[in-house]
Design a protein around this motif. Sequence first.
Motif, mmCIF file in Angstrom:
data_model
loop_
_atom_site.group_PDB
_atom_site.id
_atom_site.type_symbol
_atom_site.label_atom_id
_atom_site.label_comp_id
_atom_site.label_asym_id
_atom_site.label_seq_id
_atom_site.Cartn_x
_atom_site.Cartn_y
_atom_site.Cartn_z
ATOM 1 N N ARG A 106 0.833 -1.206 0.000
ATOM 2 C CA ARG A 106 0.000 0.000 0.000
ATOM 3 C C ARG A 106 0.869 1.257 0.000
ATOM 4 O O ARG A 106 0.627 2.187 -0.770
ATOM 5 N N CYS A 107 1.867 1.275 0.888
ATOM 6 C CA CYS A 107 2.784 2.422 0.929
ATOM 7 C C CYS A 107 3.508 2.587 -0.400
ATOM 8 O O CYS A 107 3.670 3.705 -0.893
ATOM 9 N N SER A 108 3.937 1.479 -0.965
ATOM 10 C CA SER A 108 4.648 1.530 -2.238
ATOM 11 C C SER A 108 3.786 2.164 -3.330
ATOM 12 O O SER A 108 4.248 3.023 -4.086
ATOM 13 N N ASN A 109 2.526 1.744 -3.400
ATOM 14 C CA ASN A 109 1.626 2.309 -4.409
ATOM 15 C C ASN A 109 1.425 3.800 -4.201
ATOM 16 O O ASN A 109 1.443 4.586 -5.160
ATOM 17 N N LEU A 110 1.225 4.198 -2.950
ATOM 18 C CA LEU A 110 1.028 5.620 -2.658
ATOM 19 C C LEU A 110 2.296 6.421 -2.950
ATOM 20 O O LEU A 110 2.239 7.509 -3.536
ATOM 21 N N GLU A 138 9.044 20.366 -0.154
ATOM 22 C CA GLU A 138 8.305 20.191 1.090
ATOM 23 C C GLU A 138 7.081 19.327 0.841
ATOM 24 O O GLU A 138 6.573 18.683 1.753
ATOM 25 N N ALA A 139 6.650 19.274 -0.422
ATOM 26 C CA ALA A 139 5.483 18.476 -0.768
ATOM 27 C C ALA A 139 5.700 17.009 -0.449
ATOM 28 O O ALA A 139 4.761 16.312 -0.060
ATOM 29 N N LEU A 140 6.937 16.520 -0.580
ATOM 30 C CA LEU A 140 7.201 15.113 -0.280
ATOM 31 C C LEU A 140 6.924 14.831 1.179
ATOM 32 O O LEU A 140 6.235 13.880 1.529
ATOM 33 N N SER A 141 7.431 15.672 2.042
ATOM 34 C CA SER A 141 7.202 15.491 3.470
ATOM 35 C C SER A 141 5.716 15.624 3.800
ATOM 36 O O SER A 141 5.162 14.833 4.552
ATOM 37 N N CYS A 142 5.083 16.618 3.229
ATOM 38 C CA CYS A 142 3.659 16.838 3.507
ATOM 39 C C CYS A 142 2.798 15.732 2.903
ATOM 40 O O CYS A 142 1.887 15.228 3.554
ATOM 41 N N ALA A 143 3.113 15.344 1.667
ATOM 42 C CA ALA A 143 2.298 14.334 0.990
ATOM 43 C C ALA A 143 2.430 12.972 1.652
ATOM 44 O O ALA A 143 1.459 12.218 1.721
ATOM 45 N N THR A 144 3.613 12.643 2.137
ATOM 46 C CA THR A 144 3.818 11.339 2.763
ATOM 47 C C THR A 144 3.490 11.362 4.245
ATOM 48 O O THR A 144 3.423 10.319 4.877
ATOM 49 N N LYS A 145 3.348 12.539 4.806
ATOM 50 C CA LYS A 145 3.012 12.726 6.225
ATOM 51 C C LYS A 145 4.111 12.234 7.160
ATOM 52 O O LYS A 145 3.869 12.034 8.340
#
Length: 152
Positions: free
Chosen positions: A24-28, A119-126
């Motif tokens: 699931r994480c991989s797909n996201l 910063e989107a990576l950090s925000c998008a992945t939480k």
Amino acid sequence: MTNGEDALDKDHPLHGHIVINLFRCSNLLERIGRKLAAEAGLTSVHQWFILSALEAGDLSLKQLGQNTQVTKQNMTGMIERLKQGQFVATYEACGDKRMTLVRLTDKGREALARLERFEALSCATKVNRLCAEDLESFNRCLQQLVDNMNDG
């Protein structure tokens, strides 16, 4: 394992849950990564992996394949596409004309720096919701899992 830690039985249901959650994480992450890679001018997340692997220094095609878990045949094509985009350059190793080495170009460094600043990576992945200690522990566990799978 350290003393006092017991391994779970190989049939324990937690193993299956972990694998499903990793998928699931991989797909996201793939979905998020494709978008970010495209914004940096790359055509795939795998290109991002390659640039990241080259950040520490020049590597052979074989080393890149091992580092990124990509077959040599696929690696050759990906490097050619990165060369066409001027993200990497290749050259023959000194003393061994059979070995091709790959290095980042300035354009490759710029793309990688842009990806690392997102910063989107950090925000998008939480991941920013996890404390540093948990992230370090999680990273160690993932690395051990990768190492264990490579052994088999």
